[in-house]
Structure formats: structure tokens, C-alpha cells
Design a protein around this motif. Structure first.
Motif, short mmCIF file in Angstrom:
data_model
loop_
_atom_site.label_atom_id
_atom_site.label_comp_id
_atom_site.label_asym_id
_atom_site.label_seq_id
_atom_site.Cartn_x
_atom_site.Cartn_y
_atom_site.Cartn_z
N ALA B 193 5.96 28.03 81.28
CA ALA B 193 5.18 26.81 81.02
C ALA B 193 5.55 26.22 79.67
CB ALA B 193 3.70 27.13 81.06
N LEU B 194 5.86 24.93 79.66
CA LEU B 194 6.08 24.22 78.39
C LEU B 194 4.78 23.51 78.05
CD1 LEU B 194 9.22 22.10 77.50
CD2 LEU B 194 6.99 21.73 76.49
N ASP B 195 4.13 23.99 76.99
CA ASP B 195 2.80 23.49 76.67
C ASP B 195 2.83 22.18 75.89
OD1 ASP B 195 1.53 25.47 77.97
OD2 ASP B 195 0.91 26.59 76.19
N GLY B 201 -2.37 25.11 75.83
CA GLY B 201 -3.07 25.56 77.03
C GLY B 201 -2.89 24.59 78.18
N ARG B 202 -2.53 23.34 77.84
CA ARG B 202 -2.24 22.36 78.89
C ARG B 202 -0.72 22.32 79.08
NH1 ARG B 202 -0.62 16.96 78.91
NH2 ARG B 202 -0.96 16.00 80.92
N THR B 203 -0.30 22.57 80.31
CA THR B 203 1.13 22.63 80.61
C THR B 203 1.67 21.23 80.89
OG1 THR B 203 0.89 24.84 81.52
CG2 THR B 203 2.85 23.62 82.16
N LEU B 204 2.74 20.86 80.19
CA LEU B 204 3.41 19.58 80.47
C LEU B 204 4.30 19.71 81.70
CD1 LEU B 204 4.48 18.31 76.94
CD2 LEU B 204 2.77 17.29 78.44
#
Lengths: 90, 308
Positions: B193-195, B201-204
């Protein structure tokens, strides 16, 4: 000499009149010029249709000409659960 | 996939590997112990560390351990590759802007010093003299260095290589700088996951990565206030001040973690105008997030999004 001049005037007048009438008749029977409103003139190929400009920020990967990078649309769901690791800088 | 988490190097360490826990447990412990020992060696926040001893020896020859020598040689190589945008010798500037204790302590206590202008250009790292055969290093007098990021990346990769003796499929992440070995069963790559740097905590996006390395450098996380002034840990060696950049974070995908870590930092400092030339000349694959949260990536990086 005077008769020669008079004859020459008559001849030139007659030739001018004949040329004028001939030109008029030619133009009157020629094909009409192409009107700007004519969308598909005969004998001319239609212009190719241009592709619509992509809207900024809507494509999943559109080129950014300034930096040579591509714009990437974020995924809709976070889907963190399926990733083993995360990277965000420390 | 079995995993193990703990805290070291002022960040979260995450270790994962395929196999039975019984078989993996000694590997997890060896990798953890290597990370703990390496932190003691490379930290600048302990007077006893080998790095602090090296800094105190400036102006004289210092006999270094194999690990310290290896990282110093890597650092010298990357200073050249990045045309000086990566420079471990910015430590005095880093301390001047308030990063004079561990980030854990700064977060707990705040910064006491007040902003002061850079008084003189720091001594550039290319002035360091190295004798690899004798394992000797001589820092120019007055120089002190910080190996924080590059050491962290190198440590993560070495720990993963230790764990690879116990599992063909394993990975070690040190605060998001990670080395990945093998490919997880039934997958085409490692989902990473790239945050969003603005909202951890929110994945782009979720990257689908091959074996190798990835690291992210960000100005959003290690940030603080010094006398009311916003500061962060990424010093631009050209100005001696925290870098003013149009990007919030840069993520690099490459073969080695130290390379990823160094170029993520250098590209972030370089910003959009200079990053392209730097990345092209070094064939770097990267993604950047700007202050509005827009995600940008090189053409090669798009290959890692192909499972969307």
C-alpha cells in the motif's frame, strides 16, 4: 487615312463588345463557387475529426508534460487489508 | 504468511515470511537481533554508537567496522550519483533546525531551540577520506554525519537476507522502507500500500511489486515546530534549510533499499523541475505525491499498478 481610322474604331468596338458578351455567357453557365456552409463539397476529402481533449484529472494515467510524469488516479477503495506492507515515509 | 512487528530505529519494523512459525521463529529472532544491534551501531542519538565515535574522531583516522565502512562507501557513491542532493554531512544543519534528539523525544517534548539562520556552508561529504583496505575513515575536521535513512534501508535489506535463509518468500519493512524476497504464493507480486502522506492509513494505490526494494521519503511525518516555524527533517544541502519542495513524498522502486531511500530523498529535494533529469540519468522508477494529494509516476511505475 480617315476611313482607316474609322474602320479601326468600329473593329475595336465590335471586338470589345463581343469579348464582353462572351465572358458574360461563360460565367453565367459556369459551376457555382463552393459555399462556406457546404459541409461535404464534391471532389474534396472531408477533414479528419479531432479527438476530444482529455479532461484533467479524470484519466487513470495521463501524461504531465512539465515533469515527464503520469497522473495516476487514486484507487476508490483503500483495500489495505490485502497489502502485506505499507510505505509512506518515516 | 507469518509476521512479526516491533519498534526500532524510531520506527515500526514489520517482518513477514511464508512458512510454518516453528521453522521461521529462529529467522525472525536473528533478523530482529541484527536490526537492534545495527541500530546501536548507526544511531546518532547515543554517545556510545560507532557513528558517534566516528563523528568525534573528525580530523583523525578512525578504524570502522565492516558494516559502518560498507554504508560509508555506499554513501560516498550516492553523493556522487545524486550530484550532492544526498549528503550525510548536513547533520549540523539538521540539529540547528531542531532535530537534535530522537523523533520519539521531539514528539513527546517538542523542540526547545529557536530558529537560527545557516551561518556557513556545511562541509560536503566528498571531503571524507576512506581507506577500504585498512577499514579506515577520516572525516574532515569539523564534520559530523548522519546516516539515518541510508543506514535504515541497508539494515532492512540485510535483515531480509538473513530471513531469506529460513524462507524463500519474505520481506522486512523498516518504517515503509522494505526489501522483498521471492513472490507470495498465488500472487503475481507483493501487494504494498502506498499511503497518502496527508492522511497516513489511507491508501492512495496498492502497488504490485516484484522482488526487490521500495522506499518512501516524506516531509509530512518527521515534522515539528521550532519557535513557531514549521520544520521537517529533509535538509536541502544547497541551502542548509528544510527543503522547500512541491511534493510531499516520493516513493522509489529499485533493486536495493539504500538506493531507493537515497533517491527518494534526492528526488523529493529536487522537486518536479529537476527530478526528471536526475531520475532519467540514473534510470529511477518513482512515484510522487504533491501537496494536493495528486499522485504522479514515471512510465515504468505504471507497470506496478496493472492489477487495478
Amino acid at each position: 487615312m480617315k476611313n482607316f481610322k474609322t474602320g479601326l474604331h468600329v473593329l475595336l468596338t465590335f471586338a470589345s463588345l463581343l469579348g464582353f458578351l462572351g465572358g458574360w455567357a461563360t460565367l453565367a453557365h459556369s459551376r457555382k463557387p463552393i459555399q462556406p456552409t457546404d459541409n461535404s463539397p464534391q471532389g474534396l476529402d472531408p477533414l479528419p475529426a479531432l479527438a476530444p481533449m482529455p479532461a484533467i484529472g479524470t484519466s487513470s494515467s495521463s501524461a504531465n508534460s512539465n515533469s515527464g510524469l503520469f497522473s495516476i488516479a487514486p484507487q476508490q477503495s483503500t483495500r489495505r487489508s490485502r497489502a502485506f506492507f505499507a510505505t509512506s515515509g518515516s | 504468511m507469518e509476521s512479526h512487528q516491533f519498534r526500532a530505529m524510531n520506527t515500526e519494523i514489520s517482518i513477514a515470511a511464508e512458512g510454518s512459525l516453528q521453522k521461521l521463529a529462529p529467522g525472525f529472532e536473528k533478523a530482529r537481533q541484527f536490526i537492534v544491534d545495527s541500530e546501536r551501531r548507526f544511531t546518532r542519538f547515543s554517545e556510545d554508537s560507532e557513528l558517534s565515535q566516528l563523528n568525534r574522531s573528525a580530523g583523525t583516522w578512525f578504524r570502522a567496522s565492516t558494516d559502518l565502512l560498507t554504508v560509508i562507501l555506499l554513501a560516498r557513491h550516492y553523493v556522487e550519483q545524486t550530484a550532492g542532493l544526498f549528503d550525510p554531512a548536513i547533520l549540523p544543519d539538521l540539529q540547528r533546525v531542531g532535530y537534535d534528539r530522537s523523533m520519539d523525544l521531539i514528539r513527546a517534548q517538542g523542540v526547545f531551540s529557536l530558529p537560527q539562520p545557516a551561518t556557513r556552508r556545511h562541509l560536503a561529504f566528498d571531503g571524507v577520506i576512506i581507506n577500504p583496505e585498512e577499514s579506515l575513515i577520516c572525516l574532515p575536521e569539523g564534520m559530523s554525519i548522519d546516516l539515518g535513512g541510508i543506514a535504515k534501508g541497508w539494515i532492512a535489506e540485510q535483515a531480509a537476507l538473513i530471513l531469506a535463509d529460513y524462507s524463500d518468500v519474505c520481506g522486512v519493512s523498516a518504517g515503509g522502507d522494505m526489501y522483498l524476497s521471492g513472490i507470495p504464493e498465488n500472487l503475481s507480486g507483493w501487494p504494498v500500500a502506498l499511503d497518502d502522506p496527508r492522511n497516513p492509513g489511507r491508501t492512495l494505490v496498492t502497488l504490485n511489486l516484484p522482488p526487490g526494494a521500495v522506499a518512501t521519503s516524506s516531509i509530512a511525518k518527521r515534522a515539528w515546530k521550532q519557535g513557531g516555524k514549521d520544520r521537517h527533517h529533509l535538509i536541502d544541502p544547497r541551502s542548509g534549510e528544510p527543503a522547500e519542495t512541491e511534493w510531499l513524498s516520493v516513493t522509489v522502486v529499485a533493486e536495493h533499499v539504500d538506493l531507493c531511500e537515497v533517491f527518494a530523498k534526492a528526488l523529493l529535494i529536487a522537486g518536479p523541475l529537476e527530478a526528471q533529469a536526475l531520475a532519467q540519468s540514473n534510470e529511477i522508477t518513482y512515484l510522487a505525491v504533491d501537496h494536493e494529494g495528486n499522485l504522479l509516476g514515471t512510465k515504468k511505475s505504471l507497470e506496478y499498478l496493472n492489477d487495478r
